[in-house]
Scaffold this motif. Structure first.
Motif, PDB file in Angstrom:
ATOM      1  N   PHE A   7       1.068  -1.060  -0.255  1.00 17.45           N
ATOM      2  CA  PHE A   7       0.104   0.060  -0.313  1.00 17.45           C
ATOM      3  C   PHE A   7       1.202   1.453  -0.159  1.00 17.45           C
ATOM      4  CE2 PHE A   7      -1.984   3.753   2.429  1.00 17.45           C
ATOM      5  CZ  PHE A   7      -3.452   3.462   1.584  1.00 17.45           C
ATOM      6  N   SER A   8       1.859   1.639   0.701  1.00 20.55           N
ATOM      7  CA  SER A   8       2.829   1.915   0.648  1.00 20.55           C
ATOM      8  C   SER A   8       3.390   2.540  -0.746  1.00 20.55           C
ATOM      9  CB  SER A   8       3.775   2.297   2.314  1.00 20.55           C
ATOM     10  OG  SER A   8       2.537   1.593   2.988  1.00 20.55           O
ATOM     11  N   GLY A   9       4.303   3.821  -0.667  1.00 22.81           N
ATOM     12  CA  GLY A   9       5.145   3.868  -1.913  1.00 22.81           C
ATOM     13  C   GLY A   9       6.328   4.413  -0.845  1.00 22.81           C
ATOM     14  N   ASP A  12      11.762   3.113   2.519  1.00 20.93           N
ATOM     15  CA  ASP A  12      12.082   1.694   3.561  1.00 20.93           C
ATOM     16  C   ASP A  12      10.923   0.016   3.100  1.00 20.93           C
ATOM     17  OD1 ASP A  12      10.472   3.833   3.819  1.00 20.93           O
ATOM     18  OD2 ASP A  12      11.220   4.114   5.772  1.00 20.93           O
ATOM     19  N   LYS A  13       9.719   0.818   2.960  1.00 22.72           N
ATOM     20  CA  LYS A  13       8.094  -0.229   3.268  1.00 22.72           C
ATOM     21  C   LYS A  13       8.508  -1.288   1.817  1.00 22.72           C
ATOM     22  CE  LYS A  13       5.230   1.651   5.826  1.00 22.72           C
ATOM     23  NZ  LYS A  13       4.284   2.059   5.959  1.00 22.72           N
ATOM     24  N   MET A  60      11.756  -0.995   0.466  1.00 20.76           N
ATOM     25  CA  MET A  60      12.815  -2.518   0.868  1.00 20.76           C
ATOM     26  C   MET A  60      12.598  -3.465   1.202  1.00 20.76           C
ATOM     27  SD  MET A  60      15.633   0.188   1.288  1.00 20.76           S
ATOM     28  CE  MET A  60      16.573  -1.331   2.022  1.00 20.76           C
ATOM     29  N   PHE A  88      -2.471   2.317  -3.860  1.00 22.98           N
ATOM     30  CA  PHE A  88      -2.285   3.234  -3.824  1.00 22.98           C
ATOM     31  C   PHE A  88      -1.344   3.904  -4.267  1.00 22.98           C
ATOM     32  CE2 PHE A  88      -6.496   2.487  -1.384  1.00 22.98           C
ATOM     33  CZ  PHE A  88      -7.056   3.184  -2.039  1.00 22.98           C
ATOM     34  N   TRP A  89      -0.197   4.104  -3.052  1.00 21.24           N
ATOM     35  CA  TRP A  89       0.992   4.840  -3.267  1.00 21.24           C
ATOM     36  C   TRP A  89       1.837   3.716  -3.634  1.00 21.24           C
ATOM     37  CZ3 TRP A  89      -1.249   8.949  -3.491  1.00 21.24           C
ATOM     38  CH2 TRP A  89      -2.423   9.638  -2.503  1.00 21.24           C
ATOM     39  N   ASN A 129       3.597   3.241  -7.289  1.00 17.52           N
ATOM     40  CA  ASN A 129       4.103   4.231  -8.011  1.00 17.52           C
ATOM     41  C   ASN A 129       5.266   3.533  -7.673  1.00 17.52           C
ATOM     42  OD1 ASN A 129       2.803   6.589  -7.612  1.00 17.52           O
ATOM     43  ND2 ASN A 129       3.676   7.457  -5.350  1.00 17.52           N
ATOM     44  N   ASN A 186       2.408  12.935  -7.796  1.00 19.98           N
ATOM     45  CA  ASN A 186       2.299  11.598  -7.819  1.00 19.98           C
ATOM     46  C   ASN A 186       2.983  10.753  -8.662  1.00 19.98           C
ATOM     47  OD1 ASN A 186       1.685   9.679  -5.830  1.00 19.98           O
ATOM     48  ND2 ASN A 186       0.124   9.217  -6.780  1.00 19.98           N
ATOM     49  N   LEU A 222      12.443   8.146   1.640  1.00 14.78           N
ATOM     50  CA  LEU A 222      11.939   8.014   2.882  1.00 14.78           C
ATOM     51  C   LEU A 222      10.858   8.245   3.451  1.00 14.78           C
ATOM     52  CD1 LEU A 222      15.824   7.441   4.344  1.00 14.78           C
ATOM     53  CD2 LEU A 222      14.567   5.220   3.720  1.00 14.78           C
ATOM     54  N   ILE A 237       1.525  -3.829   3.935  1.00  9.47           N
ATOM     55  CA  ILE A 237       2.950  -3.157   3.668  1.00  9.47           C
ATOM     56  C   ILE A 237       2.578  -1.810   3.762  1.00  9.47           C
ATOM     57  CG2 ILE A 237       5.120  -2.524   3.724  1.00  9.47           C
ATOM     58  CD1 ILE A 237       5.596  -5.257   3.570  1.00  9.47           C
TER      59      ILE A 237
END
Lengths: 162, 162, 162
Positions: free
Chosen positions: B14-16, B19-20, B22, B44-45, B48, B71, B80, B162
């Protein structure tokens, strides 16, 4: 699963904020009190939660020294992910937790360890950030890799990424 | 599960943030190297991460054009989630990863694909954001819905968000 | 699992942002439409999603009053985790969702409840934040503890922490 084996709960703690740390330890200690076999795998910013509160971290190279200064960690230095408000929100949350007779993160870690929860740092991020075993508080298990985590997770009833 | 089937690992990304991303690719490639059948579902993000690095994205309507400009995405533009510090922190992390001989996200994506990890974009968020298949890098699977993800997840040993 | 039991999907909703709320409700309603038995466990900032949109929250003590003013909540007040841009990004996302014929969070909650999704607030965070049952919208289940969540999760095919 053999009849006499305990059900497993495995939690990846990626985030290093006070609120996420609380959620992780509430779930870990609740799981342990329900008779589950609990492993917490700390990685990235989550490593901050289990760093020692005292003393600096020795690491090699200027960039790692800078990173570990910025990203100092220790259970007493965690901040809220929302409403930190230069520390005011975090201070308020800690007061509210105390008033409601909730343990601090420091107490939660000790409690979890006393209940047999395994607290494990991730080798990949320790490598990148230049962290060695002595950066972490007492009772933390040896540093292990992602394969260890997946090995635990595939035998778990519940696996969470926080 | 039939004896000859591989255990499944399914990851919602979900996160872009760098660190996520990785964390997601370390787990996906480790899972694949352990013989697991891995699917990464980007939403979502997280979309990207798998957008093309080159060229702009063609999308209809002023708001979608604005959103896709802001975006922009691409594995080389990730930041990060903490300590970005106008790009300095992100640059430092990339240096540290390189020094520790870690792959870049770009290399991680290629590696994961070569290991058979399925990289799948979510149709709901593609619809809202006006993204079509040609916004994504080569080798990305066709766009699918949330029901596809849940279908994979219910057959998985380990599912992470994540 | 008995043959006639439905497969379970359990979602912890920790985050209170519009995008994470959308992801949680898309998955919950998709799961319900696939015949799964779905429970959503709201904790920390996630509680904001299921607070009433109207009226203030009565809570005891100055700090809790302040927290509930800052952290007012209600499905109509959620913001994006990225590109909020003083509300412009959030407004744009809501427009794009409407254009694509997606439900609002308010409609998603009603839809989920109509489909039998259980919406449950976490007692620990309610205690710390001074929230009682009347802070939440109609149809929300009684406040329960982390042990209830883990009890559901250990019987679930899929458990997610959002």
């Amino acid at each position: 699963m053999a009849e006499n084996e305990k059900e497993k709960l495995t939690i990846v703690v990626f985030s290093g904020e006070l609120d996420k740390a609380m959620a992780a330890f509430i779930l870990a200690t609740t799981g342990a009190s329900m008779g589950m076999d609990v492993t917490m795998f700390f990685t990235f910013w989550g490593l901050n939660i289990i760093k020692k509160n005292e003393g600096g971290i020795k690491s090699k190279g200027l960039m790692r020294k800078m990173l570990n200064l910025l990203n100092r960690g220790g259970s007493k230095r965690l901040k809220l992910s929302r409403f930190n408000m230069l520390g005011l929100g975090t201070w308020m949350m800690k007061k509210l937790m105390k008033e409601s007779n909730y343990p601090t993160i420091d107490e939660f870690i000790n409690m979890a360890q006393a209940m047999g929860v395994k607290i494990v740092p991730c080798s990949t991020t320790c490598g990148i950030m230049g962290l060695e075993q002595d950066a972490f508080r007492d009772g933390v298990e040896g540093i292990v890799g992602a394969a260890y985590f997946l090995g635990e997770a595939r035998e778990s009833r519940v696996t969470l990424f926080i």
